[in-house]
Every structure is written in C-alpha cells, then in structure tokens.
Design a protein around this motif. Structure first.
Motif, PDB file in Angstrom:
ATOM      1  N   ARG A  41       0.853  -1.184   0.000  1.00  0.00           N
ATOM      2  CA  ARG A  41       0.000   0.000   0.000  1.00  0.00           C
ATOM      3  C   ARG A  41       0.889   1.233   0.000  1.00  0.00           C
ATOM      4  O   ARG A  41       1.860   1.304   0.758  1.00  0.00           O
ATOM      5  CB  ARG A  41      -0.922   0.012   1.225  1.00  0.00           C
ATOM      6  CG  ARG A  41      -1.995  -1.065   1.186  1.00  0.00           C
ATOM      7  CD  ARG A  41      -2.941  -0.956   2.382  1.00  0.00           C
ATOM      8  NE  ARG A  41      -4.056  -1.887   2.265  1.00  0.00           N
ATOM      9  CZ  ARG A  41      -4.007  -3.154   2.633  1.00  0.00           C
ATOM     10  NH1 ARG A  41      -2.882  -3.644   3.174  1.00  0.00           N
ATOM     11  NH2 ARG A  41      -5.060  -3.940   2.479  1.00  0.00           N
ATOM     12  N   VAL A  42       0.537   2.187  -0.856  1.00  0.00           N
ATOM     13  CA  VAL A  42       1.296   3.436  -0.952  1.00  0.00           C
ATOM     14  C   VAL A  42       0.288   4.570  -0.899  1.00  0.00           C
ATOM     15  O   VAL A  42      -0.385   4.869  -1.884  1.00  0.00           O
ATOM     16  CB  VAL A  42       2.107   3.506  -2.261  1.00  0.00           C
ATOM     17  CG1 VAL A  42       2.931   4.793  -2.298  1.00  0.00           C
ATOM     18  CG2 VAL A  42       3.008   2.288  -2.407  1.00  0.00           C
ATOM     19  N   SER A 101      -3.105   4.297  -2.704  1.00  0.00           N
ATOM     20  CA  SER A 101      -2.999   3.328  -3.788  1.00  0.00           C
ATOM     21  C   SER A 101      -2.547   1.975  -3.262  1.00  0.00           C
ATOM     22  O   SER A 101      -1.953   1.876  -2.184  1.00  0.00           O
ATOM     23  CB  SER A 101      -1.999   3.812  -4.845  1.00  0.00           C
ATOM     24  OG  SER A 101      -2.387   5.046  -5.394  1.00  0.00           O
ATOM     25  N   ILE A 130      -0.816  -1.977  -4.611  1.00  0.00           N
ATOM     26  CA  ILE A 130      -0.200  -2.798  -5.646  1.00  0.00           C
ATOM     27  C   ILE A 130      -0.725  -4.209  -5.443  1.00  0.00           C
ATOM     28  O   ILE A 130      -0.469  -4.837  -4.411  1.00  0.00           O
ATOM     29  CB  ILE A 130       1.331  -2.780  -5.552  1.00  0.00           C
ATOM     30  CG1 ILE A 130       1.861  -1.353  -5.733  1.00  0.00           C
ATOM     31  CG2 ILE A 130       1.944  -3.711  -6.598  1.00  0.00           C
ATOM     32  CD1 ILE A 130       3.349  -1.217  -5.466  1.00  0.00           C
ATOM     33  N   GLU A 162      -1.403  -6.824 -10.829  1.00  0.00           N
ATOM     34  CA  GLU A 162      -0.608  -5.711 -11.342  1.00  0.00           C
ATOM     35  C   GLU A 162       0.874  -6.067 -11.330  1.00  0.00           C
ATOM     36  O   GLU A 162       1.610  -5.778 -12.280  1.00  0.00           O
ATOM     37  CB  GLU A 162      -0.848  -4.456 -10.502  1.00  0.00           C
ATOM     38  CG  GLU A 162      -0.059  -3.245 -10.984  1.00  0.00           C
ATOM     39  CD  GLU A 162      -0.293  -2.003 -10.133  1.00  0.00           C
ATOM     40  OE1 GLU A 162       0.290  -0.950 -10.460  1.00  0.00           O
ATOM     41  OE2 GLU A 162      -1.054  -2.095  -9.145  1.00  0.00           O
ATOM     42  N   LEU A 179       8.069  -0.908  -8.153  1.00  0.00           N
ATOM     43  CA  LEU A 179       6.655  -0.571  -8.331  1.00  0.00           C
ATOM     44  C   LEU A 179       6.190   0.419  -7.273  1.00  0.00           C
ATOM     45  O   LEU A 179       5.366   1.305  -7.554  1.00  0.00           O
ATOM     46  CB  LEU A 179       5.804  -1.841  -8.277  1.00  0.00           C
ATOM     47  CG  LEU A 179       6.115  -2.915  -9.330  1.00  0.00           C
ATOM     48  CD1 LEU A 179       5.088  -4.041  -9.252  1.00  0.00           C
ATOM     49  CD2 LEU A 179       6.146  -2.324 -10.730  1.00  0.00           C
ATOM     50  N   ILE A 180       6.707   0.280  -6.057  1.00  0.00           N
ATOM     51  CA  ILE A 180       6.363   1.228  -4.995  1.00  0.00           C
ATOM     52  C   ILE A 180       6.836   2.628  -5.361  1.00  0.00           C
ATOM     53  O   ILE A 180       6.117   3.619  -5.183  1.00  0.00           O
ATOM     54  CB  ILE A 180       6.981   0.772  -3.655  1.00  0.00           C
ATOM     55  CG1 ILE A 180       6.242  -0.473  -3.141  1.00  0.00           C
ATOM     56  CG2 ILE A 180       6.933   1.896  -2.624  1.00  0.00           C
ATOM     57  CD1 ILE A 180       6.899  -1.125  -1.941  1.00  0.00           C
ATOM     58  N   GLU A 184       7.207   3.807  -8.340  1.00  0.00           N
ATOM     59  CA  GLU A 184       6.305   4.308  -9.382  1.00  0.00           C
ATOM     60  C   GLU A 184       5.031   4.875  -8.760  1.00  0.00           C
ATOM     61  O   GLU A 184       4.521   5.917  -9.196  1.00  0.00           O
ATOM     62  CB  GLU A 184       5.955   3.186 -10.360  1.00  0.00           C
ATOM     63  CG  GLU A 184       7.094   2.776 -11.278  1.00  0.00           C
ATOM     64  CD  GLU A 184       6.681   1.682 -12.249  1.00  0.00           C
ATOM     65  OE1 GLU A 184       5.522   1.215 -12.167  1.00  0.00           O
ATOM     66  OE2 GLU A 184       7.513   1.290 -13.093  1.00  0.00           O
ATOM     67  N   LYS A 185       4.495   4.186  -7.743  1.00  0.00           N
ATOM     68  CA  LYS A 185       3.281   4.661  -7.081  1.00  0.00           C
ATOM     69  C   LYS A 185       3.533   5.970  -6.334  1.00  0.00           C
ATOM     70  O   LYS A 185       2.674   6.857  -6.297  1.00  0.00           O
ATOM     71  CB  LYS A 185       2.767   3.599  -6.107  1.00  0.00           C
ATOM     72  CG  LYS A 185       2.220   2.348  -6.769  1.00  0.00           C
ATOM     73  CD  LYS A 185       0.939   2.618  -7.541  1.00  0.00           C
ATOM     74  CE  LYS A 185       0.359   1.324  -8.090  1.00  0.00           C
ATOM     75  NZ  LYS A 185      -0.863   1.554  -8.895  1.00  0.00           N
ATOM     76  N   LEU A 218       3.541   8.665  -8.837  1.00  0.00           N
ATOM     77  CA  LEU A 218       2.174   8.922  -9.271  1.00  0.00           C
ATOM     78  C   LEU A 218       1.400   9.708  -8.221  1.00  0.00           C
ATOM     79  O   LEU A 218       0.658  10.651  -8.547  1.00  0.00           O
ATOM     80  CB  LEU A 218       1.468   7.595  -9.565  1.00  0.00           C
ATOM     81  CG  LEU A 218      -0.005   7.682  -9.982  1.00  0.00           C
ATOM     82  CD1 LEU A 218      -0.162   8.531 -11.243  1.00  0.00           C
ATOM     83  CD2 LEU A 218      -0.583   6.292 -10.204  1.00  0.00           C
ATOM     84  N   GLU A 219       1.566   9.341  -6.945  1.00  0.00           N
ATOM     85  CA  GLU A 219       0.875  10.059  -5.874  1.00  0.00           C
ATOM     86  C   GLU A 219       1.324  11.515  -5.820  1.00  0.00           C
ATOM     87  O   GLU A 219       0.515  12.426  -5.623  1.00  0.00           O
ATOM     88  CB  GLU A 219       1.140   9.374  -4.531  1.00  0.00           C
ATOM     89  CG  GLU A 219       0.390   8.070  -4.342  1.00  0.00           C
ATOM     90  CD  GLU A 219      -1.112   8.276  -4.287  1.00  0.00           C
ATOM     91  OE1 GLU A 219      -1.579   9.193  -3.584  1.00  0.00           O
ATOM     92  OE2 GLU A 219      -1.830   7.523  -4.980  1.00  0.00           O
TER      93      GLU A 219
END
Length: 278
Positions: free
Chosen positions: A29-30, A33, A35, A39, A68-69, A71-72, A75-76
């Motif tokens: 969890r980020v 969001s 993952i 995904e 991936l974290i 990337e999140k 994005l956040e």
C-alpha cells in the motif's frame, strides 16, 4: 438472498473489474494506492525474461516490488500536485483517447476481416483440393531467382538498362550495384535488387514475365502500379512437392479470393479523389 439471485451476482462480479479488485491479493500500500498481485504479474511480464528468473527469488521479488512502490510514489506526487486538473493534461489525455479509439477501430476492422475470411474458408468458397495443388505443381514445379530495379519513369529505366548491359565486370554485379544505388524498392535495393525465390503466382502479375525469360537475360522496362522495373533472371530451381505444396495452396486460395472479391467489388463505386494520386 434467493438461489435465483446468486448466478446474477456472480456474473456481475466477473464482469466488473472494480468489483474484482477487492478480491485481488494486495502486495503493498502506498498512500491511497495499492499494488495487487495481478498488477505485479502484469508489470513483470513486460521485463526481460532473464530478469524474470531473478524476480522469482525472495530478494529479487522485493527489489521489483520496490520499483513498483517508487512508481506509485511518483504517481501520488503527481496527483497531489494538481497537474491532473490542468488544461494541458486534459488536452493530452483527450488526444491519447482519440489515438486509442483509432487503434481499437483498426483492430475491430482487422478482426471483422479475419472472421469473414475464416467464414469463406469454412463455407468452402476458398477451398483448394489436393488435386488442384498437384495439377498446379505439375505445370509450375520450379521457382525463379531474379533481381529487379524499380525506377519512377520509363526513360530512367531505359537508361538503366543500357548502363547495366555494358561496362566492366559481370552482368549480375553491375545490375546489383545499380540496384543498390538507384532502385526505389527499399526492401530489395540493399541486397542488390535480389527478390526472394518465387513460384508463379507469388509475385505481382506484371513481373511474371520473369518465368518466360532465359537465365542471364535482362528485360524491361516493365510497367506496374509501383513504377518501371528492370528484371535480371539469375536462374530457376525445381523444388520438391513437399516444399512447394503449402505455397501452391496459398497461391490457389488467393486466386479464388481475388475472384470472389472481384465479384463483390463490381457492385461498388470506387472513386479516387486525391489529385496527387491521379
């Protein structure tokens, strides 16, 4: 809840991605969001195969999850910035949607065409019998080997013909050199105008004259929709039936398809309005 309602609920859950998302295993969890495992697997499928073998290890899986974290997090940060409310973002997103709609429409056209052709095969309209294949092979058992030069005008083709017929060195070498420097056919020019070995029916009809030429003969200019061609026949090679059979079958199927399409095309009005293509 009644038994009759259960199948309906199951169908809704299967068809609704948002509903299914809650069932997916969450790996991280980020902020707001998450993952999920699907995904993670989807992103993993995009990386090189040799890296995937590393990701199956615990340390590799954690490193990939950290990517991936990150990337999140990026994005956040972008979401919090408010850029998603800007006119520039909305305009570019609209353009992306337009491009995706065009791609989807093209994919739909391709799918429709493929299913239609599959139907023609199932209905026997394009069926090719073994006897037809054997008869065609008996008449045309050899493939031709040739080079060609494509030029824009008959005058240039005539001049090229005179040039390759004279000069030092072998005819084939002169022809290949001229093709490399001057031919408009980008697919063959780099290889000196050499075309792949062909059976009768595997080349545009205008160039089938090559099957009536002698080895070492130069012919042309031959006019086609592409321009003006010079041809140099380098030889012929009889090929075994087992090698020719699938190619002959494809030739005969295409001939039947062309006849079927021609009968349909006769009912359509075709008009070219591009002044540059007259």
């Amino acid at each position: 809840m009644t038994r009759a309602f259960l199948p309906v609920l199951a169908a809704v859950l299967l068809l609704c991605p948002a509903c299914r998302k809650g069932k997916d295993r969450v790996l991280a969890r980020v902020g707001g969001s998450v993952i999920t495992e699907p995904e993670f697997d989807r992103k993993l499928a995009e990386v090189a195969p040799n890296y995937r073998s590393y990701v199956i290890t615990p340390s590799g899986r954690r490193q990939f999850l950290d990517v991936l974290i990150r990337e999140k997090i990026v994005l956040e940060a972008a979401r919090v910035s408010g850029v998603g409310r800007s006119q520039e973002y909305r305009d570019q997103l609209a353009e992306l949607r337009r491009q995706e709609e065009e791609k989807l429409a093209e994919a739909g056209d391709y799918l429709m065409t493929r299913l239609w052709m599959d139907g023609l095969r199932k209905n026997g309209i394009l069926a090719v019998s073994d006897d037809e294949v054997k008869a065609y092979y008996k008449e045309h058992p050899a493939e031709a080997q040739a080079r060609h030069i494509l030029l824009p005008t008959p005058e240039e083709a005539e001049a090229a013909k005179r040039a390759v017929r004279s000069g030092p060195g072998a005819l084939s070498a002169r022809f290949a050199s001229f093709a490399q420097k001057n031919s408009l056919d980008a697919d063959t020019a780099a290889d000196g105008g050499r075309m792949r070995p062909m059976l009768l029916g595997e080349i545009i009809p205008e160039l089938e004259v090559v099957f009536r030429m002698k080895s070492g003969e130069v012919a042309g200019p031959v006019a086609s929709k592409l321009g003006y061609h010079l041809l140099l026949k380098e030889g012929e090679r009889p090929i075994p039936f087992v090698e020719a059979e699938p190619r002959v079958r494809a030739i005969l199927e295409k001939q039947k398809f062309d006849r079927h399409l021609q009968s349909f095309q006769s009912s359509l009005k075709v008009e070219v309005t591009d002044a540059q293509a007259q």
